[in-house]
Design an enzyme around this catalytic site. Sequence first.
Site, PDB file in Angstrom:
ATOM      1  N   GLN A  42       0.812  -1.219   0.000  1.00 28.39           N
ATOM      2  CA  GLN A  42       0.000   0.000   0.000  1.00 28.39           C
ATOM      3  C   GLN A  42       0.848   1.273   0.000  1.00 28.39           C
ATOM      4  O   GLN A  42       0.310   2.369  -0.115  1.00 28.39           O
ATOM      5  CB  GLN A  42      -0.936   0.010   1.210  1.00 28.39           C
ATOM      6  CG  GLN A  42      -1.912  -1.147   1.252  1.00 28.39           C
ATOM      7  CD  GLN A  42      -2.735  -1.260  -0.006  1.00 28.39           C
ATOM      8  OE1 GLN A  42      -2.579  -2.202  -0.777  1.00 28.39           O
ATOM      9  NE2 GLN A  42      -3.597  -0.305  -0.249  1.00 28.39           N
ATOM     10  N   ASN A  43       2.166   1.141   0.147  1.00 28.67           N
ATOM     11  CA  ASN A  43       3.011   2.335   0.123  1.00 28.67           C
ATOM     12  C   ASN A  43       3.022   2.879  -1.307  1.00 28.67           C
ATOM     13  O   ASN A  43       3.178   2.130  -2.271  1.00 28.67           O
ATOM     14  CB  ASN A  43       4.429   2.021   0.601  1.00 28.67           C
ATOM     15  CG  ASN A  43       5.199   3.287   0.903  1.00 28.67           C
ATOM     16  OD1 ASN A  43       5.421   4.114   0.025  1.00 28.67           O
ATOM     17  ND2 ASN A  43       5.600   3.452   2.150  1.00 28.67           N
ATOM     18  N   ARG A  44       2.899   4.179  -1.433  1.00 30.01           N
ATOM     19  CA  ARG A  44       2.775   4.804  -2.751  1.00 30.01           C
ATOM     20  C   ARG A  44       4.110   5.276  -3.326  1.00 30.01           C
ATOM     21  O   ARG A  44       4.142   5.953  -4.352  1.00 30.01           O
ATOM     22  CB  ARG A  44       1.782   5.965  -2.648  1.00 30.01           C
ATOM     23  CG  ARG A  44       0.394   5.452  -2.226  1.00 30.01           C
ATOM     24  CD  ARG A  44      -0.542   6.541  -1.858  1.00 30.01           C
ATOM     25  NE  ARG A  44      -0.127   7.168  -0.602  1.00 30.01           N
ATOM     26  CZ  ARG A  44      -0.717   8.231  -0.070  1.00 30.01           C
ATOM     27  NH1 ARG A  44      -1.743   8.792  -0.675  1.00 30.01           N
ATOM     28  NH2 ARG A  44      -0.290   8.750   1.070  1.00 30.01           N
ATOM     29  N   THR A 140       4.899   8.948   1.773  1.00 26.35           N
ATOM     30  CA  THR A 140       4.183   8.054   0.857  1.00 26.35           C
ATOM     31  C   THR A 140       3.544   6.881   1.588  1.00 26.35           C
ATOM     32  O   THR A 140       2.903   6.041   0.977  1.00 26.35           O
ATOM     33  CB  THR A 140       5.143   7.510  -0.225  1.00 26.35           C
ATOM     34  OG1 THR A 140       6.186   6.770   0.410  1.00 26.35           O
ATOM     35  CG2 THR A 140       5.720   8.640  -1.065  1.00 26.35           C
TER      36      THR A 140
END
Length: 163
Positions: A42-44, A140
């Site tokens: 889920q880290n962008r 992020t």
Amino acid sequence: MDYKRATHEFPPLVFPDSEFLILGSFPSIKSREAKFFYGHPQNRFWPLLAALAGEMPLSDVPSKIDFCRRHKIALYDSIEACSIIGSSDSSIKDVEPADLLSLYHRSQIKLVVCNGKTSLRYFERYNPNFPCEHACAPSTSPANAACSFQRLVEEWGKIIKIG
């Protein structure tokens, strides 16, 4: 949950011609398991870098390493070891800072970009006279859900020019 002593379980990603050093605070459990940066799905971070460069999303570690090499990006974290509850930055204590000067001397870093305020806080605390400029970009992390992806692209794009 209890505090656990954790160490950075993988080396910095740095090249002799790296011009940008992007610093997280400390790797998440998922990143430590993957032994690579920004491993939480889920880290962008990786979609953000691809968007900033106008490239297709990066899917595997070799393509991420190649991307960083091509765009002169080094990656590491402000903290080498700490006591932490899970992956919670707010729980960090007993910090052992990373040796960022050695990365600086092994490269051509001109700008340090801290990925979020926690990274910035520890970077500034342990590197008060770092020999190049630094800036803070919005985190992020999935924990920073209040910041949209579009806002990340806009804010990071003001700081770092890649592509």
